[in-house]
Design an enzyme around this catalytic site. Structure first.
Site, PDB file in Angstrom:
ATOM      1  N   GLN A 216      -7.853  14.716   3.179  1.00 46.18           N
ATOM      2  CA  GLN A 216      -7.100  13.907   2.218  1.00 46.18           C
ATOM      3  C   GLN A 216      -7.856  13.733   0.906  1.00 46.18           C
ATOM      4  OE1 GLN A 216      -6.430   9.387   2.727  1.00 46.18           O
ATOM      5  NE2 GLN A 216      -4.406  10.317   2.846  1.00 46.18           N
TER       6      GLN A 216
ATOM      7  N   GLU B 244      -6.651   1.905  -3.412  1.00 46.61           N
ATOM      8  CA  GLU B 244      -5.199   1.919  -3.582  1.00 46.61           C
ATOM      9  C   GLU B 244      -4.684   0.505  -3.859  1.00 46.61           C
ATOM     10  OE1 GLU B 244      -3.412   4.826  -1.065  1.00 46.61           O
ATOM     11  OE2 GLU B 244      -1.965   3.351  -0.363  1.00 46.61           O
TER      12      GLU B 244
ATOM     13  N   ARG C  38      -0.450   9.192  -0.481  1.00 45.27           N
ATOM     14  CA  ARG C  38      -1.603   9.746  -1.211  1.00 45.27           C
ATOM     15  C   ARG C  38      -1.469  11.219  -1.552  1.00 45.27           C
ATOM     16  NH1 ARG C  38      -6.495   6.487   1.798  1.00 45.27           N
ATOM     17  NH2 ARG C  38      -5.919   4.523   0.796  1.00 45.27           N
TER      18      ARG C  38
ATOM     19  N   ARG D  90      -2.819  10.725   5.952  1.00 47.13           N
ATOM     20  CA  ARG D  90      -3.017   9.342   6.416  1.00 47.13           C
ATOM     21  C   ARG D  90      -2.488   8.355   5.389  1.00 47.13           C
ATOM     22  NH1 ARG D  90      -6.892   5.262   5.338  1.00 47.13           N
ATOM     23  NH2 ARG D  90      -8.335   6.547   4.161  1.00 47.13           N
TER      24      ARG D  90
ATOM     25  N   HIS E   1     -11.576  12.436   0.318  1.00 50.77           N
ATOM     26  CA  HIS E   1     -11.720  11.062   0.764  1.00 50.77           C
ATOM     27  C   HIS E   1     -11.737  10.897   2.274  1.00 50.77           C
ATOM     28  CE1 HIS E   1     -11.278   6.758   0.660  1.00 50.77           C
ATOM     29  NE2 HIS E   1     -10.111   6.787   1.272  1.00 50.77           N
TER      30      HIS E   1
ATOM     31  N   HIS F 148      -7.931  11.358  -2.226  1.00 48.09           N
ATOM     32  CA  HIS F 148      -7.437  10.059  -2.675  1.00 48.09           C
ATOM     33  C   HIS F 148      -7.118  10.193  -4.157  1.00 48.09           C
ATOM     34  CE1 HIS F 148      -7.281   5.832  -3.685  1.00 48.09           C
ATOM     35  NE2 HIS F 148      -7.389   5.506  -2.415  1.00 48.09           N
TER      36      HIS F 148
ATOM     37  N   PHE G  78       0.858  -1.182   0.000  1.00 51.90           N
ATOM     38  CA  PHE G  78       0.000   0.000   0.000  1.00 51.90           C
ATOM     39  C   PHE G  78       0.893   1.230   0.000  1.00 51.90           C
ATOM     40  CE2 PHE G  78      -4.651   0.615   1.200  1.00 51.90           C
ATOM     41  CZ  PHE G  78      -5.101  -0.342   0.317  1.00 51.90           C
TER      42      PHE G  78
ATOM     43  N   LEU H 115     -14.688   5.606  -5.181  1.00 52.07           N
ATOM     44  CA  LEU H 115     -13.292   5.231  -4.987  1.00 52.07           C
ATOM     45  C   LEU H 115     -12.852   4.011  -5.794  1.00 52.07           C
ATOM     46  CD1 LEU H 115     -10.956   6.125  -3.063  1.00 52.07           C
ATOM     47  CD2 LEU H 115     -11.460   4.057  -1.814  1.00 52.07           C
TER      48      LEU H 115
HETATM   49  C1  FAD Z   1     -14.763   4.472  -0.210  1.00 50.69           C
HETATM   50  C2  FAD Z   1     -13.844   4.362   0.980  1.00 50.69           C
HETATM   51  C3  FAD Z   1     -12.891   3.355   1.031  1.00 50.69           C
HETATM   52  C4  FAD Z   1     -12.037   3.249   2.118  1.00 50.69           C
HETATM   53  N1  FAD Z   1     -11.105   2.255   2.145  1.00 50.69           N
HETATM   54  C5  FAD Z   1     -10.290   2.133   3.221  1.00 50.69           C
HETATM   55  C6  FAD Z   1      -9.371   1.057   3.304  1.00 50.69           C
HETATM   56  O1  FAD Z   1      -9.289   0.199   2.426  1.00 50.69           O
HETATM   57  N2  FAD Z   1      -8.555   0.990   4.386  1.00 50.69           N
HETATM   58  C7  FAD Z   1      -8.619   1.901   5.395  1.00 50.69           C
HETATM   59  O2  FAD Z   1      -7.868   1.783   6.352  1.00 50.69           O
HETATM   60  N3  FAD Z   1      -9.507   2.914   5.350  1.00 50.69           N
HETATM   61  C8  FAD Z   1     -10.354   3.043   4.296  1.00 50.69           C
HETATM   62  N4  FAD Z   1     -11.262   4.067   4.259  1.00 50.69           N
HETATM   63  C9  FAD Z   1     -11.436   4.910   5.437  1.00 50.69           C
HETATM   64  C10 FAD Z   1     -12.218   4.148   6.502  1.00 50.69           C
HETATM   65  O3  FAD Z   1     -13.121   3.265   5.896  1.00 50.69           O
HETATM   66  C11 FAD Z   1     -13.018   5.076   7.410  1.00 50.69           C
HETATM   67  O4  FAD Z   1     -12.172   6.079   7.917  1.00 50.69           O
HETATM   68  C12 FAD Z   1     -13.600   4.307   8.578  1.00 50.69           C
HETATM   69  O5  FAD Z   1     -14.306   3.177   8.141  1.00 50.69           O
HETATM   70  C13 FAD Z   1     -14.498   5.182   9.438  1.00 50.69           C
HETATM   71  O6  FAD Z   1     -15.099   4.375  10.423  1.00 50.69           O
HETATM   72  P1  FAD Z   1     -15.922   5.026  11.604  1.00 50.69           P
HETATM   73  O7  FAD Z   1     -16.431   3.909  12.445  1.00 50.69           O
HETATM   74  O8  FAD Z   1     -15.126   6.084  12.244  1.00 50.69           O
HETATM   75  O9  FAD Z   1     -17.147   5.759  10.878  1.00 50.69           O
HETATM   76  P2  FAD Z   1     -18.245   5.221   9.840  1.00 50.69           P
HETATM   77  O10 FAD Z   1     -18.007   3.838   9.384  1.00 50.69           O
HETATM   78  O11 FAD Z   1     -18.396   6.291   8.829  1.00 50.69           O
HETATM   79  O12 FAD Z   1     -19.546   5.161  10.734  1.00 50.69           O
HETATM   80  C14 FAD Z   1     -20.160   6.332  11.239  1.00 50.69           C
HETATM   81  C15 FAD Z   1     -21.402   5.920  11.994  1.00 50.69           C
HETATM   82  O13 FAD Z   1     -21.923   7.062  12.651  1.00 50.69           O
HETATM   83  C16 FAD Z   1     -23.305   7.147  12.455  1.00 50.69           C
HETATM   84  N5  FAD Z   1     -23.680   8.558  12.521  1.00 50.69           N
HETATM   85  C17 FAD Z   1     -23.111   9.611  11.875  1.00 50.69           C
HETATM   86  N6  FAD Z   1     -23.750  10.742  12.184  1.00 50.69           N
HETATM   87  C18 FAD Z   1     -24.744  10.403  13.053  1.00 50.69           C
HETATM   88  C19 FAD Z   1     -25.760  11.118  13.716  1.00 50.69           C
HETATM   89  N7  FAD Z   1     -25.924  12.441  13.555  1.00 50.69           N
HETATM   90  N8  FAD Z   1     -26.611  10.435  14.514  1.00 50.69           N
HETATM   91  C20 FAD Z   1     -26.506   9.101  14.682  1.00 50.69           C
HETATM   92  N9  FAD Z   1     -25.553   8.370  14.060  1.00 50.69           N
HETATM   93  C21 FAD Z   1     -24.693   9.016  13.260  1.00 50.69           C
HETATM   94  C22 FAD Z   1     -23.555   6.510  11.099  1.00 50.69           C
HETATM   95  O14 FAD Z   1     -24.872   6.023  11.016  1.00 50.69           O
HETATM   96  C23 FAD Z   1     -22.522   5.383  11.113  1.00 50.69           C
HETATM   97  O15 FAD Z   1     -23.073   4.245  11.749  1.00 50.69           O
HETATM   98  C24 FAD Z   1     -12.127   4.188   3.177  1.00 50.69           C
HETATM   99  C25 FAD Z   1     -13.075   5.186   3.129  1.00 50.69           C
HETATM  100  C26 FAD Z   1     -13.905   5.294   2.028  1.00 50.69           C
HETATM  101  C27 FAD Z   1     -14.891   6.443   1.991  1.00 50.69           C
END
Ligand code: FAD
Length: 566
Positions: free
Chosen positions: A232, A247, A278, A381, A346, A234, A118, A244
């Site tokens: 960031q 990577e 990135r 990141r 991203h 991407h 990566f 997306l």
């Molecule tokens: C397309 C894509 C691909 C990615 N690929 C990778 C990868 O391969 N490897 C890597 O390390 N990272 C990757 N990332 C980054 C990584 O996936 C995210 O940073 C990470 O999953 C975020 O997890 P989280 O639990 O913080 O938030 P999220 O998974 O975004 O979850 C947020 C939660 O909060 C809840 N929520 C939000 N606002 C409210 C509200 N007002 N009231 C109630 N609930 C709310 C939502 O319902 C959801 O359940 C990627 C990101 C994207 C966008």
């Protein structure tokens, strides 16, 4: 509602790991997870490429030390080194836990977990489940939470954090199914609401709900945000939709090609080529396009990501989702044709300021995952480090909150807090209001992409900031045209827009103030890194609607500041 020991906002990877760990720490606790969408639709499920851990399966000479150094170097030395150490040291244990719970990682021939290269990493250390890593991890965590008896409140939207004299009382949320404002009194609260990169609207890889709700609610409750200017881009988003292309596609050997058929990364990162970090690869693509070496189309300018030489077998087994997305959204089959791509907003490096156990400045309030800024990613990141962060720090926050919960006796939430929220929501529907949500949202996305994007200048940033302030003013007149109680999606969108606007102002103000180039933040008028003046975190608070910026020292460790070369 009755008193909860822990209320977790967010059912993504960070929220679910926190819930699972809290239940493990103290099984008698009453834990609620609130999520505005069904938990396993959280953005974590969109993570394709994988999660980093120095398991040394694919490269026998990999080490935790090397992972720590790559993370700090990748961050352009803005990461807190104690936090980066925790991240990388805890990584192998976290992967083993996931494996034991049944996450179906892709394997090497000897049966051990496979690892792909990566960006910005010295060794192949990214563990993956084909190109659906986040999806499989999230399903797994959700099952475990159900098994352990975590109570889920799905389709509840966080409205506010209630607190009294610097101590938490709980939160208020909108029950989306009924339109009722519900109070959730809590001994501790964990924010796990994900990122804010959707504010760039159609130049973003993020899900529509990644509107930074938790950060905005925390900011309005007086909790500082950190390093908000670092967004960031991407390198490889699909040209038309911003969706997306992982990577992992370059990790598996994909090439970036300009209109003369040249692998242009040889100009910018002769050693790492397409696997530079990135920020560097995104800038390189943007430069190719600006200097006329990209392709032109009615859908915008772009370059090619070429996977054809990898062969049909590899593409079908390791990058099946990328093939599907390219076929549906660009009409190209990567087995036959190169994919048109351009950089897409991203990931939010900035977020709610926490310590390494997820604690914020407010007693009883924690944050973990993309909504938090510990900070392990600093100014940039590395791919695969974010899934890792949500698991490692989700776990730590869940553990710490479970230990603290028994000591807190919060004051009850007042009835006026609830009625004030009802009044605010009803007021949004008043017929005197004239502004339309859709127009404001588009304008926000456009001005951010044009003025607060990959390359930034003082003048553009001033324009961007002025636009954001004007949009915040216009928002005061925005109208929710749907006045029904049940599933009022118009109301939800307006509340999300309010959050994006508040955060956009911190992003633009931070970017204007930071007169240097570091990681994802590239100022054409200040093209070099200035450690003397700017080796520090920016801290944002809001007072009477105005953003105030302060600073915080970066925690150093054994790695001295160095120039970053790839
Ligand atoms: C397309 C894509 C691909 C990615 N690929 C990778 C990868 O391969 N490897 C890597 O390390 N990272 C990757 N990332 C980054 C990584 O996936 C995210 O940073 C990470 O999953 C975020 O997890 P989280 O639990 O913080 O938030 P999220 O998974 O975004 O979850 C947020 C939660 O909060 C809840 N929520 C939000 N606002 C409210 C509200 N007002 N009231 C109630 N609930 C709310 C939502 O319902 C959801 O359940 C990627 C990101 C994207 C966008």
């Amino acid at each position: 509602m009755q008193l909860f020991d822990i209320v977790i906002i967010g059912g993504g990877g960070a929220g679910l790991y926190a819930a699972m760990e809290a239940m493990k720490t103290a099984p008698q606790l009453k834990i609620a997870v609130l999520s505005k969408i069904y938990p396993n639709r959280s953005h974590t499920s969109a993570a394709q490429g994988g999660v980093n851990a120095a398991l040394a399966n694919t490269a026998k000479d990999d080490s935790i030390e090397s992972h720590i150094f790559d993370t700090i170097k990748g961050s352009d030395y803005l990461a807190d080194q104690d936090a980066a150490e925790v991240l990388c040291q805890d990584a192998p244990g976290i992967i083993r836990e996931l494996e034991n719970m049944g996450t179906p990682f892709s394997r090497l021939e000897d049966g051990t977990i496979a690892q792909r290269p990566f960006g910005g990493a010295a060794k192949p250390r990214c563990c993956y489940c084909a190109d659906k890593t986040g999806h499989t991890i999230l399903q797994n965590l959700y099952e475990q939470c159900l098994r352990k008896g975590v109570k889920f409140y799905n389709e509840f939207l966080l409205l506010s954090l209630e607190h009294n004299n610097g101590a938490v009382q709980g939160v208020l949320a909108l029950d989306i199914k009924t339109g009722k404002v519900v109070d959730f009194p809590a001994r501790t609260v964990i924010f796990a609401t994900g990122g804010y990169a959707k504010m760039y609207w159609n130049r973003s890889s993020n899900a529509a709900g990644n509107s930074g709700d938790g950060q905005a609610v925390a900011l309005r409750a007086g909790i500082p945000l950190k390093d908000m200017e670092f967004v960031q881009f991407h390198p490889t988003g699909l040209r038309k939709s911003g969706l997306l292309v992982t990577e992992g596609a370059r990790g598996e050997g994909g090439y970036l090609i300009n209109k003369s058929g040249e692998r242009f990364m040889s100009r910018y990162a002769p050693q790492k080529m397409e696997l530079g970090p990135r920020d560097l690869v995104s800038r390189s693509i943007e430069t190719e396009i600006r200097e006329g070496r990209g392709f032109d189309s009615t859908a915008g300018r772009y370059v090619h990501l070429d996977l054809r030489h990898l062969g049909a077998d590899l593409i079908k087994t390791r990058l099946p989702q990328i093939r599907e997305l390219s076929m549906y959204f660009e009409g190209v089959d990567p087995i036959e044709e190169p994919i048109p791509i351009l950089p897409t907003a991203h990931y939010s490096m900035g977020g709610i300021d926490t310590d390494i156990d997820g604690r914020t400045v407010m007693k009883g309030v924690y944050a973990a995952g993309e909504c938090a800024c510990v900070s392990v990613h600093g100014a940039n990141r590395l791919g695969g480090n974010s899934l890792l962060e949500i698991l490692v720090f989700g776990k730590r926050a869940g553990h710490a909150a479970a230990l603290e919960a028994k000591d807190n006796s919060p004051k009850p939430i007042s009835g006026t807090a609830v009625s004030d929220q009802y009044k605010y929501l009803r007021d949004l529907m008043h017929h005197d209001r004239r502004e339309r949500y859709g127009i404001l949202r588009e304008e926000l996305g456009r001005t951010l992409a044009n003025n607060v994007g990959i390359y930034r200048t003082g003048e553009d940033l001033k324009n961007g900031l002025q636009d954001v302030k004007a949009l915040r003013d216009r928002f005061k007149k925005v109208r929710v045209f749907d006045s029904s109680d049940v599933f009022n999606t118009n109301l939800i969108q307006v509340l999300e827009l309010r959050n994006m606007l508040d955060l956009a102002q911190t992003v633009a103000e931070g970017a204007l103030m930071r007169e240097e180039s570091r990681g994802s933040h590239t100022r054409e008028d200040f093209p070099t890194r200035d450690d003397e003046k700017w080796h520090k975190h920016t801290m944002f608070t809001i007072e009477n609607g105005q953003v105030k910026i302060d600073f915080k020292q970066v925690t150093m460790g054994k790695y001295e500041l160095q120039e970053r070369k790839y």
